[in-house]
Design an enzyme around this catalytic site. Structure first.
Site, PDB file in Angstrom:
ATOM      1  CE  LYS A 120      -4.106  -1.847  -0.149  1.00 43.48           C
ATOM      2  NZ  LYS A 120      -5.118  -1.959   0.886  1.00 43.48           N
ATOM      3  NE  ARG A 153      -7.423  -8.670  -0.309  1.00 40.56           N
ATOM      4  CZ  ARG A 153      -6.916  -7.924  -1.299  1.00 40.56           C
ATOM      5  NH1 ARG A 153      -6.025  -6.977  -1.025  1.00 40.56           N
ATOM      6  NH2 ARG A 153      -7.299  -8.120  -2.557  1.00 40.56           N
TER       7      ARG A 153
END
Length: 284
Positions: A231, A265
């Site tokens: 991210k 995840r």
């Protein structure tokens, strides 16, 4: 002491009649079928390449495979449910046949895609929209009786990446979770997993606060999924690429595990497995 007790909370899921104990944290390996995902677009968007990647994910330690037929990165191509279903093809049933014990999560915000996935054998619904992009989503999830991943996100597809100025990001996420979990329970959805929505409409500072205060997310009522793999709030401040932040990501994974996270995840399964192993060793 509070953080330690949070990590010991006991949760379980009923996935198509299979009891899944979350006492030990689980790894959800990401399988993007999209040509335009931000870090691995186009690598796994055929049945053969997707199955080969699923083999790799399982061998490295993923107990859940999250299949995404549509990219939700900023400026991604928008697909209809019909296009998602066409892209999925027989990939779900092929992976399920190869790995019957591996859980399959379907990353979609369409009720029709969930219906298709259920018929193909999925075990979990992963909806980034919190039921906001398709009014039939909660009804279909209740009918399937599958666990549902509830993610915090802005209220529309068009605005999901718009940065919000939160007075208190933890308070705002918890308000959303409170409203949405009550709604899901009213529909009869029993197994709920909370995802605070890293990478969706939040500043770098707010996301760092979410990491630091993750133990306060979700009232400690439901298992927490954390999706921080590759991210931008991690790599952009460091001036690095999404593929070059594994060390920093694992440090944050360890931090959230200590604060009670139950599912990670991730793209990099082997590295996450080592982090979980180190965490469990230190907990003993």
């Amino acid at each position: 002491m509070q953080n330690q007790s949070l990590s010991l909370n006991h949760y379980s899921l009923n996935c198509n009649g299979k009891f899944v104990d979350l006492n030990s944290p689980k790894i959800m390996g990401i399988l993007n079928l999209t040509p335009d995902s931000f870090s691995d677009g186009g690598k796994f968007n055929s049945e053969i390449s997707a199955l080969n990647h699923a083999v790799k994910l399982v061998k490295e330690g993923a107990e859940i495979i999250d299949i995404g037929p549509q990219s939700t990165r900023p400026n991604a191509e928008f697909l209809s449910s019909e296009e998602e279903i066409k892209r999925l093809g027989k990939i779900i049933s092929s992976i399920k046949k190869e790995f019957p014990e591996t859980l399959i999560s379907l990353d979609t915000f369409y009720a029709e895609t969930v219906k298709f996935g259920f018929d193909e054998g999925i075990d979990i619904v992963n909806d980034i929209s919190g039921g906001q992009f398709d009014s039939e989503m909660f009804t279909i999830v209740a009918e399937t009786k599958l666990p549902y991943i509830l993610m915090h996100v802005n209220s529309s597809y068009e605005t999901m990446h718009d940065k919000i100025k939160f007075q208190d990001v933890i308070f705002s996420i918890n308000q959303y979770f409170s409203k949405k979990t009550a709604e899901l329970l009213s529909f009869g959805v029993k197994d709920i997993i909370l995802d605070p929505g890293f990478g969706f409409g939040k500043t770098v500072e707010d996301q760092m606060k979410m990491i630091d205060e993750v133990e306060y997310l979700g009232f400690n009522k439901y298992p927490l999924l954390i999706g921080i793999s590759r991210k931008s709030f991690i790599y952009k401040p460091l001036g690095k690429s999404p593929l070059d932040i594994n060390e920093e990501t694992q440090k944050k994974h360890l931090q959230v595990l200590k604060k009670g996270a139950k599912i990670l995840r991730v793209h990099d399964v082997a590295e996450a497995k080592k982090t979980i192993s180190d965490f469990l060793t230190n907990e003993k």
